[in-house]
Design an enzyme around this catalytic site. Structure first.
Site, short mmCIF file in Angstrom:
data_model
loop_
_atom_site.label_atom_id
_atom_site.label_comp_id
_atom_site.label_asym_id
_atom_site.label_seq_id
_atom_site.Cartn_x
_atom_site.Cartn_y
_atom_site.Cartn_z
N GLY A 74 58.52 -0.88 20.32
CA GLY A 74 59.95 -0.80 20.58
C GLY A 74 60.67 -2.11 20.27
N THR A 75 60.05 -3.21 20.62
CA THR A 75 60.69 -4.51 20.42
C THR A 75 60.94 -4.76 18.94
OG1 THR A 75 59.70 -5.39 22.44
CG2 THR A 75 60.42 -7.00 20.79
N ASN A 152 66.22 1.70 31.01
CA ASN A 152 64.88 1.55 31.56
C ASN A 152 64.85 1.10 33.01
OD1 ASN A 152 65.91 -0.71 29.88
ND2 ASN A 152 64.22 -1.83 30.82
N ALA A 201 55.15 3.95 21.41
CA ALA A 201 54.09 4.89 21.82
C ALA A 201 53.64 4.72 23.27
CB ALA A 201 52.89 4.75 20.88
N HIS A 202 53.55 3.47 23.73
CA HIS A 202 52.96 3.28 25.08
C HIS A 202 53.87 3.76 26.21
CE1 HIS A 202 54.87 -0.44 26.83
NE2 HIS A 202 55.19 -0.66 25.57
N THR A 238 49.58 -3.98 6.43
CA THR A 238 48.61 -2.89 6.37
C THR A 238 48.79 -1.97 7.58
OG1 THR A 238 47.08 -4.32 5.21
CG2 THR A 238 46.14 -2.36 6.26
N CYS A 326 60.51 -6.77 32.95
CA CYS A 326 60.77 -7.95 32.13
C CYS A 326 61.37 -9.06 32.96
CB CYS A 326 61.73 -7.61 30.99
SG CYS A 326 61.22 -6.14 30.13
C1 LIG Z 1 59.69 -0.87 26.80
C2 LIG Z 1 61.01 -0.90 26.15
C3 LIG Z 1 61.22 -1.59 24.95
C4 LIG Z 1 60.13 -2.43 24.31
O1 LIG Z 1 59.11 -1.65 23.76
P1 LIG Z 1 57.68 -2.32 23.46
O2 LIG Z 1 56.95 -1.29 22.68
O3 LIG Z 1 57.05 -2.60 24.78
O4 LIG Z 1 57.94 -3.54 22.66
C5 LIG Z 1 62.46 -1.54 24.37
N1 LIG Z 1 63.45 -0.82 24.92
C6 LIG Z 1 63.30 -0.14 26.07
C7 LIG Z 1 64.43 0.64 26.63
C8 LIG Z 1 62.07 -0.16 26.72
O5 LIG Z 1 61.94 0.50 27.87
#
Ligand SMILES: *Cc1c(COP(=O)(O)O)cnc(C)c1O
Length: 379
Positions: A74-75, A152, A201-202, A238, A326
């Protein structure tokens, strides 16, 4: 005497890897290690897995396979959307909100430092970014609008459809950080009208360290990671086939079971709220308004200490978080709670419980009971 409890109720921070996703990944970590970009037959399995995963993920959000770009999470997807748009046209400004995840907010601060005209929209006290708010800020010089699908920390779901329509009226690109939403509520990029969408994904029972950015065909964005020609020359490196396969498996599974998962989690949430007796008012506020993600419960206690509550619940085997994972470890008030105008006193006394499809009614009762004990002990 007492059994050692372990209850995981921090699903907004991360989720447990689906066992099927793990099994699906294994061959690509062991025997099928061929570089997906190599033309020989040994790499065919990797290449096909990549293609199939792209197709599965595209179907889950109603996109085309060629509009899915794999990233490290996500980051990275958020950094790419913000910085990639700024670098593609430095004359245009960007509008985002005060309640975005730091991945968006700090990317915005970074481009602002090098000259980007940034606007940060204010949410309502429920955490909503309204169409009126965006209308008042948007101009012909706006190049990108980035508003998260769901928050979040407090779970508020945003009116993305209306916001993207406003952005398109003046020809701006619309990005949404949908990391909390994908795999949890129905996401249709066409219906939402978004040009870019970040996912990880996580957050939906896939592995950590992998995600994707949906980029609608024709969106003028440049690469953020430069190098080889992978991902249509827009994201070099890759491909991590194993993680991508795990992500596709987890997303497909969550999407197939979505209605059942939502019903289950909503029920747990309702039980929890009922057991806490929030409506009876013990100086407890639930943040985020009426339209929140299933399972995210942000509670603020007057005169409370969120950090202390987290540690006390931890001793009882319960994982929850304060305002935002965070922000843990720092004693500053979360930027989201500040933005919705929550009293400093309540903001410091905030915890987030986030239930997932694996939680049980017994766990919910146990957590509510422990929280009620803390509230009673405080008098
Ligand atoms: C967790 C989160 C992210 C970051 O995702 P990562 O895969 O952990 O880097 C970004 N935006 C929101 C809203 C999130 O909850």
């Amino acid at each position: 005497m007492s059994m050692k409890m372990f209850i995981y109720a921090d699903n907004a921070a991360t989720t447990k890897l689906d066992i099927g996703a793990f099994e699906a990944m294994k061959p690509y970590l062991l025997s099928e290690y061929g570089n997906a970009s190599q033309p020989y037959s040994f790499s065919r399995k990797s290449r096909e897995a990549l293609k199939e995963s792209r197709k599965i993920i595209a179907e889950c959000i109603n996109a085309l396979p060629e509009e899915i770009y794999f990233t490290s999470g996500g980051t990275e997807s958020d950094n790419w959307a913000i910085k990639g748009m700024f670098f593609s046209n430095r004359n245009k400004g960007i509008i985002t909100s005060e309640i975005e995840h730091h991945a968006v907010l700090h990317s915005a601060k970074a481009v602002e430092k090098i000259g980007c005209d940034m606007v940060y929209l204010k949410p309502t006290t429920e955490g909503i970014i309204t169409a009126e708010e965006l209308s008042g800020a948007i101009t012909g010089r706006t190049g990108l609008v980035s508003i998260m699908t769901a928050n979040n920390e407090i779970g508020t779901i945003q009116p993305i459809k209306k916001l993207s329509q406003l952005a398109h009226k003046i020809g701006a690109v619309f990005h949404t950080d949908a990391v909390q939403a994908v795999g949890h509520i129905g996401i249709d990029v066409k219906d939402l009208g978004v040009d870019m969408l970040s996912a990880s994904a996580h957050k939906f029972n896939g592995p950590k360290g992998v995600g994707f950015l949906y980029i609608k065909k024709g969106t003028p964005i440049i690469p953020y990671i430069d190098g080889g020609a992978q991902e249509s020359s827009l994201r070099a490196g890759t491909e991590n086939v194993a993680l991508i396969v795990g992500m596709a498996y987890a997303l497909q599974k969550n999407c197939r079971c979505m209605d059942a998962n939502i019903n289950k989690v909503r029920e747990l949430e309702a039980d929890f709220i009922g057991l806490l007796g929030i409506n009876g008012n013990k100086g407890i506020i639930r943040n985020g308004g009426n339209d929140t993600l299933p399972g995210i419960v942000s509670l603020s206690f007057g005169n409370g200490d969120g950090e202390a509550m987290l540690h006390r619940l931890d001793l009882r085997g319960i994982c929850i978080s304060t305002g935002s994972a965070c922000n843990s470890g720092k004693s500053t008030v979360s930027h989201v709670l500040r933005a919705i105008g929550l009293d400093e006193e309540y903001a410091k006394g905030t915890i987030r419980i986030s239930f997932g499809k694996d939680n049980t009614k017994e766990e919910v009762r146990y957590i509510a009971n422990e929280i009620n004990k803390i509230v009673i002990d405080r008098g």
